[in-house]
Design a protein around this motif. Structure first.
Motif, PDB file in Angstrom:
ATOM      1  N   THR A 274     -78.664  40.343 -34.062  1.00 54.87           N
ATOM      2  CA  THR A 274     -79.546  39.214 -34.374  1.00 54.87           C
ATOM      3  C   THR A 274     -80.880  39.339 -33.643  1.00 54.87           C
ATOM      4  N   ALA A 275     -80.837  39.665 -32.350  1.00 58.01           N
ATOM      5  CA  ALA A 275     -82.053  39.759 -31.542  1.00 58.01           C
ATOM      6  C   ALA A 275     -82.944  40.904 -32.011  1.00 58.01           C
ATOM      7  N   VAL A 276     -82.347  42.033 -32.312  1.00 61.19           N
ATOM      8  CA  VAL A 276     -83.135  43.193 -32.742  1.00 61.19           C
ATOM      9  C   VAL A 276     -83.769  42.935 -34.103  1.00 61.19           C
ATOM     10  N   ARG A 277     -83.020  42.331 -35.020  1.00 57.00           N
ATOM     11  CA  ARG A 277     -83.580  42.029 -36.343  1.00 57.00           C
ATOM     12  C   ARG A 277     -84.751  41.063 -36.232  1.00 57.00           C
ATOM     13  N   SER A 278     -84.614  40.068 -35.366  1.00 57.52           N
ATOM     14  CA  SER A 278     -85.699  39.115 -35.164  1.00 57.52           C
ATOM     15  C   SER A 278     -86.926  39.813 -34.586  1.00 57.52           C
ATOM     16  N   TYR A 279     -86.704  40.699 -33.643  1.00 60.58           N
ATOM     17  CA  TYR A 279     -87.796  41.459 -33.013  1.00 60.58           C
ATOM     18  C   TYR A 279     -88.516  42.322 -34.052  1.00 60.58           C
ATOM     19  N   ASP A 284     -93.175  43.362 -37.644  1.00 60.43           N
ATOM     20  CA  ASP A 284     -93.387  44.004 -38.947  1.00 60.43           C
ATOM     21  C   ASP A 284     -92.999  45.480 -38.919  1.00 60.43           C
ATOM     22  N   GLU A 285     -91.904  45.782 -38.251  1.00 60.25           N
ATOM     23  CA  GLU A 285     -91.432  47.160 -38.179  1.00 60.25           C
ATOM     24  C   GLU A 285     -90.358  47.408 -39.230  1.00 60.25           C
ATOM     25  N   VAL A 286     -90.376  48.610 -39.777  1.00 66.41           N
ATOM     26  CA  VAL A 286     -89.384  49.000 -40.778  1.00 66.41           C
ATOM     27  C   VAL A 286     -88.209  49.651 -40.056  1.00 66.41           C
ATOM     28  N   SER A 287     -87.001  49.211 -40.367  1.00 65.78           N
ATOM     29  CA  SER A 287     -85.811  49.762 -39.722  1.00 65.78           C
ATOM     30  C   SER A 287     -84.594  49.491 -40.593  1.00 65.78           C
ATOM     31  N   PRO A 288     -83.619  50.414 -40.573  1.00 61.33           N
ATOM     32  CA  PRO A 288     -82.363  50.171 -41.303  1.00 61.33           C
ATOM     33  C   PRO A 288     -81.654  48.908 -40.844  1.00 61.33           C
ATOM     34  N   MET A 289     -81.925  48.460 -39.610  1.00 60.96           N
ATOM     35  CA  MET A 289     -81.244  47.277 -39.089  1.00 60.96           C
ATOM     36  C   MET A 289     -81.699  45.994 -39.783  1.00 60.96           C
ATOM     37  N   LEU A 290     -82.818  46.056 -40.516  1.00 62.89           N
ATOM     38  CA  LEU A 290     -83.312  44.873 -41.209  1.00 62.89           C
ATOM     39  C   LEU A 290     -82.604  44.647 -42.543  1.00 62.89           C
TER      40      LEU A 290
END
Length: 363
Positions: A274-279, A284-290
């Motif tokens: 949750t914290a990493v997705r919010s960060y 506005d970073e692209v990541s598989p975690m989103l």
């Protein structure tokens, strides 16, 4: 373009900053004491990774067990005054079960993190001599190293100048395969289903996993203990369904953005996601975690899987049944291994260009 390198006298904080700045997971370590005319094998002492740095720090944060004495690197660090009594208190048993949200803020501001040099943690990453390729080595050699022989990346050395000029990763091979879409050989092979190719290679019971309410450190400790690159986060009471994935490369969020966990009483696997997705959304970073959990099914084709892995920039995908329950995991290494076969006696040629690993090394 030359490979990014890290000096052996860099602090852990400096090494993390370099890796994060260049958005890479690992880099070769240059021995600053090596003479100018040194060969490449004397110039480099290994390859350090985000995970290696984080795991080493976490090991020092745990109180020593009477049954398992500290390793040499920890003793050396303590003897040199790197770990003070105050830091032992800050980095104490709090890391074990329920890690507080402020733990990593304390850790990344500690003298341990700022003063320990990369060469001080040699036991946590690949130590010299490490495997490397020359440009004259065959494509098959490279694929075997990245699959059967379990290397995540392979340095390519220029013997003329004694430097690493490039690093080939498993992801680069998958990207190359995706670029082959449309070629006759790839289209013929690409129509095979995962089941036809014997994928996934493990049973559901063999999947290494962590539950959503377990400490996130448990996830990283499991990865290290089981030697896997990621674990699914399983919903408690939800059968065998996953709510997300935590990989070794995600460990850098604990070091590069420790403030994002400040408001949590404990950093569970779910809170970490949750914290990493919010960060990531905030920056506005692209990541598989989103994205939602990326999965596939056994009747998907290998072409579909390769194109998905390449476009999503992920290192593993989970196989699920019609109800969303985990059936297995497929890694980049699994796919590459389905492309190559080692001819009998191949290593007679192989070791002409590559040094063997010492028995106690970890690749």
């Amino acid at each position: 373009m030359d490979a990014i390198e890290i000096r052996s006298d860099s602090s852990l904080a400096e090494a993390v900053q370099i890796l994060a700045q260049h958005k890479i997971l690992s880099a070769p370590v240059v021995d600053v004491d090596a003479p100018d005319h040194a060969s490449w094998i004397d110039r480099y002492i290994g390859v350090v990774e985000f995970a290696g740095i984080a795991v080493w720090i976490l090991q020092q944060s745990e109180p020593p067990s009477p049954r398992s004495p500290s390793d040499g690197s920890a003793v050396a660090a303590a003897a040199s005054g790197v770990i003070s009594p105050v830091e032992q208190q800050v980095l104490g048993s709090e890391s074990a079960a329920a890690t507080s949200g402020s733990f990593f803020e304390c850790l990344t501001s500690s003298e341990l993190y700022k003063s320990t040099q990369v060469r001080d943690i040699s036991g946590s990453f690949r130590w010299a001599p490490f495997l490397a390729l020359q440009t004259t080595n065959s494509f098959l050699t490279m694929l075997l190293l990245l699959s059967k022989y379990k290397m995540k990346s392979v340095p390519v050395v220029d013997l003329g100048v004694g430097k690493i000029e490039n690093i080939i990763s498993q992801s680069a091979v998958i990207h190359m395969l995706a670029e082959c879409a449309g070629l006759q050989w790839f289209e013929r092979w690409g129509t095979k289903t995962l089941l036809e190719l014997g994928l996934p290679m493990m049973s559901p019971a063999s999947i290494v996993k962590v539950y959503e309410d377990e400490p996130v450190l448990q996830a990283f400790k499991l990865m290290r203990k089981k030697r896997v690159g990621g674990v699914p986060v399983i919903e408690r009471g939800g059968g065998n369904r996953a709510i997300g994935n935590i990989s070794l490369r995600d460990i850098h969020f604990l070091l590069t953005a420790p403030e994002i966990y400040h408001d949590y009483r404990s950093i569970t696997a779910k809170n970490f996601l949750t914290a990493v997705r919010s960060y990531l959304e905030k920056h506005d970073e692209v990541s598989p975690m989103l994205t939602n959990m990326i999965t596939c099914k056994k009747d998907d084709t290998i072409k579909h899987l390769i194109l998905m892995l390449d476009s999503k920039k992920i290192h593993r995908v989970y196989v699920v049944d019609s109800d969303g329950n985990l059936q297995g995991v497929i890694t980049l290494r699994d796919i590459i291994s389905r492309l190559v076969h080692e001819p009998h006696g191949y290593f007679g040629d192989f070791f002409d260009g590559v040094l063997p690993l010492p028995q106690d090394s970890r690749v």
